[in-house]
Design an enzyme around this catalytic site. Structure first.
Site: not given
Length: 253
Positions: A170, A98
């Site tokens: 993302e 992430h």
């Protein structure tokens, strides 16, 4: 046909009681309104994992994931949690790569590759996040940037191992900002990711990989996002912290 994956990343939010209450409300909703075409994964903080795991039964179609783990299985790593520990409390998925881990904790592709190995060794599934900052997008280097992230983090895996990985695209500039790429840009990037995998592995594997979109997903845009043919679900942040909005998202499936 793949199920639509709804992955809810709570990040560092909710105290123990708040998190458990939200999870109870979600499980009650799923029991009352089963979602046959969806796979729902909660990624709460570490403190919530065991408590939420006790809510899960065969009748509750809800899965549990962790937001992070160490790249070693055990040892003198004060403050860390291993994939083996997570597996012992019925965690099935682990977020890795992430952008907040990359930015705030200097996690690079080499470390991410090691974490993926640890996760797979414990029979868990990695949810591998990749995405570019705005400066890279504006300089038209985002394709090469994503390819490097994927190559350095995933290309050491065998085809069988790679099939266990879920990829979440993302774009960093869309996370928590309210900004979102156009649907055409999202579709183009998922196809780019599949093409990268085709070159290294094969077409069948690439076409069957689960690819999620993450970044400012909410109840107002979920229907359009999951309508994209190459997107197999979404990774949701802030919108998953509010029961009514999260249920609105689930009812949109």
């Amino acid at each position: 046909m793949q199920r639509t994956i709804i992955a809810a990343n709570w990040k560092m939010n909710k105290n123990f009681q708040e998190g458990l209450q939200l999870a109870k409300e979600i499980t009650q909703f799923i029991q009352a309104e089963p979602l046959a075409g969806a796979q729902i994964i909660l990624f709460p903080s570490f403190i919530h994992l065991e408590g939420i795991s006790k809510l899960l039964t065969p009748e509750v179609k809800l899965h549990l994931g962790a937001q992070n783990c160490h790249d070693q299985i055990a040892g003198a790593f004060t403050g860390e949690v291993s994939a083996a520990m997570l597996a012992s409390i019925d965690v099935r998925y682990v977020l890795v790569g992430h952008s907040e881990r990359r930015q705030n904790f200097a996690e690079d592709n080499d470390l991410i590759a090691k974490k993926i190995d640890a996760i797979l060794s414990c029979k868990l599934q990695p949810v591998f996040c990749c995405g570019e900052p705005l400066s890279v997008r504006e300089s038209n280097q985002h394709y090469a940037f994503i390819e490097q992230q994927i190559a350095e983090s995933l290309f050491h895996l065998t085809p069988d191992e790679l099939q266990q990985v879920i990829i979440a695209y993302e774009p960093i500039w869309a996370i928590g900002t309210g900004l979102i790429p156009s649907l055409a840009e999202i579709e183009e990037m998922q196809q780019t990711i599949r093409n990268i995998l085709k070159k290294q592995y094969n077409t069948v594997l690439a076409d069957n990989m689960a690819i999620l979109y993450g970044g400012s997903c909410n109840a107002s845009n979920i229907t359009k996002l999951i309508s994209l043919p190459g997107i197999n679900g979404v990774l949701i942040g802030g919108a998953s912290l509010h029961f009514k909005e999260f249920i609105h998202i689930l009812r949109s499936l």
